[in-house]
Structures are given as structure tokens and as C-alpha cells.
Design an enzyme around this catalytic site. Structure first.
Site, PDB file in Angstrom:
ATOM      1  CB  THR A  46      -0.945   0.022   1.222  1.00  0.00           C
ATOM      2  OG1 THR A  46      -0.163   0.058   2.414  1.00  0.00           O
ATOM      3  CG2 THR A  46      -1.854  -1.199   1.233  1.00  0.00           C
ATOM      4  CG  ASP A  47      -0.921   4.847  -1.677  1.00  0.00           C
ATOM      5  OD1 ASP A  47      -1.686   4.719  -0.686  1.00  0.00           O
ATOM      6  OD2 ASP A  47      -1.314   5.268  -2.776  1.00  0.00           O
ATOM      7  CG  PHE A  48       0.582   8.691   1.279  1.00  0.00           C
ATOM      8  CD1 PHE A  48      -0.462   9.534   1.656  1.00  0.00           C
ATOM      9  CD2 PHE A  48       0.979   8.684  -0.051  1.00  0.00           C
ATOM     10  CE1 PHE A  48      -1.078  10.351   0.726  1.00  0.00           C
ATOM     11  CE2 PHE A  48       0.351   9.496  -0.986  1.00  0.00           C
ATOM     12  CZ  PHE A  48      -0.682  10.335  -0.594  1.00  0.00           C
ATOM     13  CB  SER A  49      -3.895   7.131   0.731  1.00  0.00           C
ATOM     14  OG  SER A  49      -3.853   6.226  -0.358  1.00  0.00           O
ATOM     15  CB  ILE A  90      -5.493   2.529  -1.788  1.00  0.00           C
ATOM     16  CG1 ILE A  90      -4.700   3.659  -2.438  1.00  0.00           C
ATOM     17  CG2 ILE A  90      -6.708   3.054  -1.048  1.00  0.00           C
ATOM     18  CD1 ILE A  90      -5.481   4.395  -3.519  1.00  0.00           C
TER      19      ILE A  90
END
Length: 148
Positions: free
Chosen positions: A25-28, A30
Site C-alpha cells: 500500500t501507499d501512504f493513503s 490503498i
């Protein structure tokens, strides 16, 4: 026991499950877009592995005919429809669309349940000794076996 790890072929389509981990996942929170490419690469590899698992002699014959053969991605079209999140269990579905001369076109979807998250069309070239080569007839027939 690896057959389960490699997924399974149902109705001419290869299905492989992938769980989304924090690292995907990324920082958000997702799934980072490039990680779908990794999931789909595993799906294509395992699709070929499952076909070859029952066809070891055919792959050995192909190796003699075209030493050092490999399949490489030539082009890819992607459509990101919906995001996946950590802990989702995804189904990576792969199936052949067309087998021609030196390439195979595969369709792929990454699904969460029945919901399609990502669609892809991938053209894979058959190479030997660094150059595109016609897919040997016996292997082409095996690959076409699933094309409707």
C-alpha cells in the site's frame, strides 16, 4: 502442495489469490498502482507453470528447439477501476485471448470477490537468444487450447 500456491485453472481461466499486505500500500492505505503489475506478473507466471506442470516433455522439447526461450512483456494496457486496501484478498484472473506467430495476448483482471478492480491486456513475446521467434507449433497449440 505448490499447486495451491500457484492457483488453479477453472473454465479456461487461471485464478490466483493474493492477500494485500502493508508493504503493498501507499501512504493513503490503498494498493500502490505498480504493485498490481507484480500481482499480474505472478498470475501470468503461475498460469504458464500450471500449463507446463502437465506438459514437462513439451517444454523440454521447446527448449531443444529454441534454446533459452522466454516470454517477455511487449505491451500492456491497464485500466484502474477501483482501489484495493490492506488485508483484501484479491483474485488475479488470467486467460489467453489470442496466440499468433511470436506473441500471445492475455487478458487479466484483479478482482475482490465479483468486483473488478483492475483490467489489463498484455501482449507477451516469445524470445530465444534475445530475439523474437515464432512460438513452436506444439507450444502454440497448447497455449491455444484455452482460447475460445
Amino acid at each position: 502442495m505448490t499447486a495451491h500456491l500457484d492457483g488453479e485453472v477453472r473454465d479456461g481461466r487461471h485464478h490466483m489469490q493474493v492477500r494485500v499486505y502493508y508493504e503493498d500500500t501507499d501512504f493513503s492505505g490503498i494498493v500502490y498502482h505498480a504493485n498490481y503489475l507484480r500481482f499480474m506478473e505472478r498470475g501470468r507466471t503461475n498460469h504458464l507453470r500450471l500449463m507446463g506442470a502437465e506438459q514437462h516433455a513439451l517444454f523440454a522439447e521447446t527448449e531443444v528447439e529454441t534454446p533459452g526461450f522466454a516470454f517477455v512483456v511487449r505491451s500492456m494496457q491497464l485500466d484502474f477501476l477501483r482501489p484495493a486496501r490492506m488485508d483484501d484478498v484479491l483474485d488475479v484472473v488470467t486467460w489467453p485471448v489470442a496466440v499468433k506467430g511470436a506473441s500471445i495476448t492475455l487478458a487479466q483482471e484483479v478482482r475482490r470477490g465479483e468486483e473488478v478492480l483492475v483490467k489489463a491486456q498484455v501482449r507477451v513475446a516469445f524470445i530465444s537468444e534475445g530475439r523474437a521467434q515464432p512460438i513452436p507449433k506444439a507450444l502454440r497449440l497448447l497455449l491455444k487450447a484455452d482460447v475460445a
